[in-house]
Design an enzyme around this catalytic site. Structure first.
Site: not given
Ligand code: HDD
Length: 719
Positions: A87, A160, A351
């Site tokens: 993202h 999402n 978060h």
């Molecule tokens: Fe995630 C970012 C949505 C599963 C780990 N995620 C992130 C963002 C969105 C989502 C919208 C961007 C937020 C922003 O604008 O800063 N993610 C989802 C959805 C998931 C999902 C809808 C499943 C239903 N994500 C998911 C899993 C993991 C992560 C299973 C890790 C185990 N996601 C992350 C992250 C991020 C992230 C690595 C990257 C940047 C951030 O968090 O801030 O922690």
């Protein structure tokens, strides 16, 4: 007069530089200094020369002593921070959320109690795969993350635009992301799932079947953020004042309806306007056309949890709206652009673990894993455990605890006490019992062994993928087939392609056949390893899964190109432009060159954009006003002919009057169509020199329809 950024070198070094002249002119202003008007260092020192570093003589070496230079360059050297691991490319806006009626029956969350409460929000939309500089229109899931600054603390709904996910357990997330990101040996391709490693992973993960159906649909290339749905994806819990819990799925329903681009447009936009979505968001807020979504909830009581033939804890499943209708409970309005992209959109830290009393987690194993990931990632991305102190992340609720120090700590906490229990600080800050608003986790009874195992209730990977497929219109199905053919056509390893098509046979045999045909291969047998536990008790279709019946009576936020050249008839431009603007569309006058063109009556009309700098893909519709000379000029201009041809191919509304119709004929001939002029659904023509209101109304109704896929000849057109 020189500006502070005018850094042309002085000719000898001894003459006064433009900045020197500027400085003396400004000396009076310096005396009447207001904050923000005079350059300073980060220590507040007024800077007298921002053009020259400190030198030993006019032609001598720069001195280490130049503390102003060193501070400036040091800060510049560290301007970049690590981009989000997923993202990374996003765009955000501020807004407000209001609940329509009290949700107290289900939840005690304070911001959902009183329709008068206006909760400030910050929303960030994003693509998942591409890096920060990639294009907005790549085929991808869109992030839809909402931070509610409630008076009980921040609640983040990090969702999402697709209601399900690729995997069921967070332990697979790093594998998924490694597979979909550019391949590590050569960092190719950017922002695209069309490559071997992604499809290799998918072909071995049948649980992803449902999600890839959505990803290959036009949902993955939205027309605008304001025209896409959002989903919390996981099942959460609501808890009311009596401590009763129900399960809840969150939905965002766009007020403008759900609309998408077509693939050819998305590809071209990536070159013509890679900022298409962020520009659209920014400009519509600036115009006062605030994007809006209604919050919807699907509620399932504890007792009903077991009534479905899928598991509510499985993030690869949705609850069909035909089974549990979405109740609309409130509205989100985005009404303010950020002042600074980095400070707000880049530094915002979401978060899913940020919840408030009245909302709690379910045991969805994907959600549970996310709860660790997000705080951890902010630590490396934002560089400090104090990221909650960055203004965009600060709750409006008071923050009082005994956490102290760390990199970049902002808060100056007074006193000697930083522990609890304490008597020296009169016991403060102290715990708040649940009955007075303190957060307490829902006391769900747990039993079982400590094991690594996937519940059998997660085993049906294909029923909902098939439901999605069956619920699509014929044109949506065509687009899904083309997307599979494109993506798998980029795959180099035959076995990977075969495994994916074999997986498709378990969703729908005809889908698999069509994709196999497009790829020039035989349909492989269903994979032995992949479980197919199709449920018997399936819905045939669920209309909410298709975009074809979405709202089609508004042109708010639509962009309309008016193609003009010297000799144009201004009367019809005025009638149509006014009618479009009154209904909320933006009109741009496009001509072969910038500047002004001379109308038929020798009036000068200011051009908004020149043809070489735009493309039909940047607009929703096109109008070609009459004027013989104008039409002849446009017919002789390859860009204008292409513009109309492409708009027709993409199913867009087209209107032309009088001689303007000549361009429709020219474009149709150049497209090789035998019938000699574009016509049929969505093409509005008139032979009159001055169009009337009815013409404008017909055009408006056609634009609101979004696309005319029923044009039988559009697919034959090369563009
Ligand atoms: Fe995630 C970012 C949505 C599963 C780990 N995620 C992130 C963002 C969105 C989502 C919208 C961007 C937020 C922003 O604008 O800063 N993610 C989802 C959805 C998931 C999902 C809808 C499943 C239903 N994500 C998911 C899993 C993991 C992560 C299973 C890790 C185990 N996601 C992350 C992250 C991020 C992230 C690595 C990257 C940047 C951030 O968090 O801030 O922690």
């Amino acid at each position: 007069m020189a500006t502070p950024n005018d850094d042309k070198p002085a000719t000898t070094g001894l003459e006064p530089s433009p900045a020197d002249a500027n400085r003396s002119e400004q000396s009076a202003a310096v005396l009447a200094q207001e904050p923000g008007e005079i350059l300073t260092t980060n220590q507040g020192l007024l800077i007298s020369d921002n053009q020259n570093s400190l030198r030993g003589g006019a032609r001598g070496p720069t001195l280490l002593e130049d503390h102003i230079l060193r501070e400036k360059i040091m800060h510049f050297d560290h301007e970049r921070i690590p981009e989000r691991v997923v993202h990374a490319r996003g765009s955000g806006a501020h807004g407000v959320f209001e609940v329509y009626e009290s949700m107290s029956r289900y939840t005690k969350a304070d911001f959902l109690q009183d329709p008068g409460t206006k909760t400030p929000v910050f929303v960030r939309f994003s693509t998942v795969v591409g890096s920060r500089g990639s294009a907005d229109t790549a085929r991808d899931v869109r992030g839809f993350a909402v931070k509610f600054y409630t008076d009980e603390g921040n609640f983040d709904l990090v969702g999402n635009n697709i209601p399900v996910f690729f995997i069921q357990d967070a332990v697979k997330f790093p594998d998924l992301v490694h597979a979909i990101k550019p391949e590590p040996h050569h960092e190719i391709p950017q922002a695209s799932s069309a490559h071997d490693t992604f499809w290799d992973f998918i072909s071995l993960m049948p649980e992803s079947a449902h999600m890839i159906m959505w990803l290959m649909s036009d949902r993955a290339i939205p027309r605008s953020y304001a025209m896409m749905e959002g989903f919390g994806v996981h099942t959460f819990r609501f808890i009311n004042d009596l401590g009763e819990s129900s399960f809840v799925k969150f939905h965002w329903k766009p007020v403008l309806g759900v609309h998408s681009l077509v693939w050819d447009e998305a590809v071209k936009l990536a070159g013509k306007d890679p900022d298409f979505h962020r520009r659209d968001l920014w400009e519509s807020i600036n115009r006062g056309q605030y994007p809006e979504w209604e919050l919807g909830v699907q509620i399932v009581t504890e007792e009903d949890e077991g009534q479905f033939d899928f598991d509510l804890l499985d993030a690869t499943k949705l609850i069909p709206e035909l089974m549990v209708p979405v109740q609309i409970v409130g509205k989100l309005t985005l009404n303010r652009n950020p002042d600074n992209f980095f400070a707000e959109t880049e530094q915002v830290a979401f978060h899913p673990g940020n919840i408030v009393p009245g909302i709690d987690f379910s045991n969805d194993p994907l959600l549970q894993g996310r709860l660790f990931s997000y705080t951890d990632t902010q630590l490396s991305r934002l560089g400090s455990p104090n990221f909650h102190e960055i203004p965009i992340n600060c709750p409006i609720a008071s923050v009082d605890n005994n956490q102290r120090d760390g990199h970049m700590r902002q808060t100056i906490v007074k006193g000697r006490v930083s522990y609890e229990p304490n008597s020296l600080g009169s016991g403060y800050p102290m715990q708040q019992p649940e009955e007075y608003g303190g957060f307490a986790s829902y006391p769900q009874a747990l039993e079982g062994e400590k094991i690594r195992v996937r519940s059998n209730s997660f085993a049906d990977h294909f029923s909902q993928a098939a439901l999605f497929w069956r619920s699509q219109s014929a044109r949506e199905k065509d687009h899904i087939v083309s997307a599979f053919c494109f993506e798998l056509g980029k795959v180099e390893v035959d076995a990977v392609r075969e495994r994916v098509v074999s997986m498709l046979t378990q969703i729908d045999k005809f889908l698999a056949y069509r994709v196999a045909e497009g790829l020039g291969m035989a349909v492989p047998p269903p994979a032995g390893g992949a479980k197919s536990v199709l449920s018997d008790d399936q819905l045939d279709i669920d209309p909410s899964l298709s975009m074809s019946d979405t709202r089609k009576d508004s042109i708010i936020g639509r962009k309309v190109a008016v193609l003009i050249a010297d000799g144009v008839d201004e009367a019809s431009i005025d009638t149509v432009s006014k009618a479009l603007a009154a209904k909320g569309a933006t009109v741009k006058l496009i001509a072969p060159r910038l500047g002004e063109i001379k109308s038929r009556k020798h009036e000068f009309i200011k051009v908004n954009r020149s043809l070489p700098t735009v493309g039909s893909v940047m607009f929703d519709a096109v109008f070609i006003p009459g004027g013989q000379q104008s039409s002849e000029n446009l017919c002789a201009d390859a860009d204008a002919v292409m513009f109309v041809k492409e708009a027709y191919k993409h199913g867009k509304a087209i209107a032309a009057n009088n001689d303007g119709t000549l361009l429709l004929e020219k474009a149709a001939r150049s497209a090789g169509l035998e019938h000699g002029a574009f016509k049929g659904p969505g093409v509005i023509t008139s032979s009159s020199q001055a169009v009337d209101d009815e013409f404008a109304e017909n055009f408006i109704a056609a634009i609101a329809m979004h696309r005319f896929f029923e044009r039988s000849d559009m697919d034959a057109i090369a563009s």
